[in-house]
Design a protein around this motif. Structure first.
Motif, PDB file in Angstrom:
ATOM      1  N   LEU A   1      -1.167  -7.865  -6.941  1.00 46.34           N
ATOM      2  CA  LEU A   1      -1.793  -8.736  -5.941  1.00 46.34           C
ATOM      3  C   LEU A   1      -2.224 -10.083  -6.510  1.00 46.34           C
ATOM      4  N   HIS A   2      -2.659 -10.118  -7.769  1.00 43.25           N
ATOM      5  CA  HIS A   2      -3.011 -11.435  -8.322  1.00 43.25           C
ATOM      6  C   HIS A   2      -3.007 -11.529  -9.831  1.00 43.25           C
ATOM      7  N   GLY A   3      -3.169 -10.451 -10.536  1.00 40.44           N
ATOM      8  CA  GLY A   3      -3.250 -10.505 -11.988  1.00 40.44           C
ATOM      9  C   GLY A   3      -1.984 -11.040 -12.650  1.00 40.44           C
ATOM     10  N   ASN A   4      -0.831 -10.600 -12.183  1.00 38.01           N
ATOM     11  CA  ASN A   4       0.432 -11.076 -12.780  1.00 38.01           C
ATOM     12  C   ASN A   4       0.633 -12.565 -12.540  1.00 38.01           C
TER      13      ASN A   4
ATOM     14  N   ASP B   1       0.811  -1.217   0.000  1.00 36.67           N
ATOM     15  CA  ASP B   1       0.000   0.000   0.000  1.00 36.67           C
ATOM     16  C   ASP B   1       0.845   1.267   0.000  1.00 36.67           C
TER      17      ASP B   1
ATOM     18  N   GLU C   1      -1.726 -14.785 -12.042  1.00 36.91           N
ATOM     19  CA  GLU C   1      -2.706 -15.495 -12.870  1.00 36.91           C
ATOM     20  C   GLU C   1      -2.208 -15.588 -14.324  1.00 36.91           C
TER      21      GLU C   1
ATOM     22  N   GLU D   1      -4.811   1.615  -9.547  1.00 35.62           N
ATOM     23  CA  GLU D   1      -5.650   0.474  -9.152  1.00 35.62           C
ATOM     24  C   GLU D   1      -5.376  -0.731 -10.053  1.00 35.62           C
ATOM     25  N   ALA D   2      -5.155  -0.492 -11.330  1.00 37.02           N
ATOM     26  CA  ALA D   2      -4.850  -1.594 -12.261  1.00 37.02           C
ATOM     27  C   ALA D   2      -3.510  -2.239 -11.910  1.00 37.02           C
ATOM     28  N   GLN D   3      -2.508  -1.436 -11.560  1.00 31.32           N
ATOM     29  CA  GLN D   3      -1.207  -1.987 -11.172  1.00 31.32           C
ATOM     30  C   GLN D   3      -1.317  -2.769  -9.867  1.00 31.32           C
ATOM     31  N   ARG D   4      -2.079  -2.248  -8.925  1.00 31.81           N
ATOM     32  CA  ARG D   4      -2.266  -2.951  -7.639  1.00 31.81           C
ATOM     33  C   ARG D   4      -2.924  -4.304  -7.882  1.00 31.81           C
ATOM     34  N   HIS D   5      -3.943  -4.319  -8.719  1.00 32.86           N
ATOM     35  CA  HIS D   5      -4.611  -5.568  -9.078  1.00 32.86           C
ATOM     36  C   HIS D   5      -3.611  -6.536  -9.703  1.00 32.86           C
ATOM     37  N   ALA D   6      -2.773  -6.035 -10.600  1.00 35.28           N
ATOM     38  CA  ALA D   6      -1.776  -6.884 -11.264  1.00 35.28           C
ATOM     39  C   ALA D   6      -0.805  -7.480 -10.254  1.00 35.28           C
TER      40      ALA D   6
END
Length: 98
Positions: A88-91, A75, A93, A81-86
């Protein structure tokens, strides 16, 4: 990198550098870094700057690494927000094809 191949006695690696199609540091940026720093936020900005948000994945070394502190450290990063999502789990996945 200037001494690559000159200190290896059992294998000739002298042809590696001339065979690279781009600077060797570019290849290191293809690696993925993780956030498992036991809650420390100190190294995360350097990881983000070097690897980019698209090559940073969430990790904690659980059960030994502290989950809440790792999330708090993430944090502190200046992420969209898109980078945080990436991170935390997007990358993960994408990397694991989930």
């Amino acid at each position: 990198m200037a001494v690559l191949g000159s200190r290896t006695t059992d294998e000739d690696l002298s042809g590696v550098l001339p065979a690279l199609r781009r600077p060797h540091l570019d290849y290191f940026r293809l690696f993925y870094a993780d956030t498992a720093l036991f809650g420390s936020a100190t190294g995360l900005p350097a990881s983000l700057a070097f690897f980019g948000a698209d090559h940073l994945v969430f990790a904690t070394d659980a059960p030994f690494g502290p989950l809440p502190e790792t999330l708090a450290a993430i944090d502190t990063l200046d992420l969209t927000e898109a980078q945080r999502h990436a991170v935390l789990h997007g990358n993960a996945e994408r990397l694991l094809r989930l």
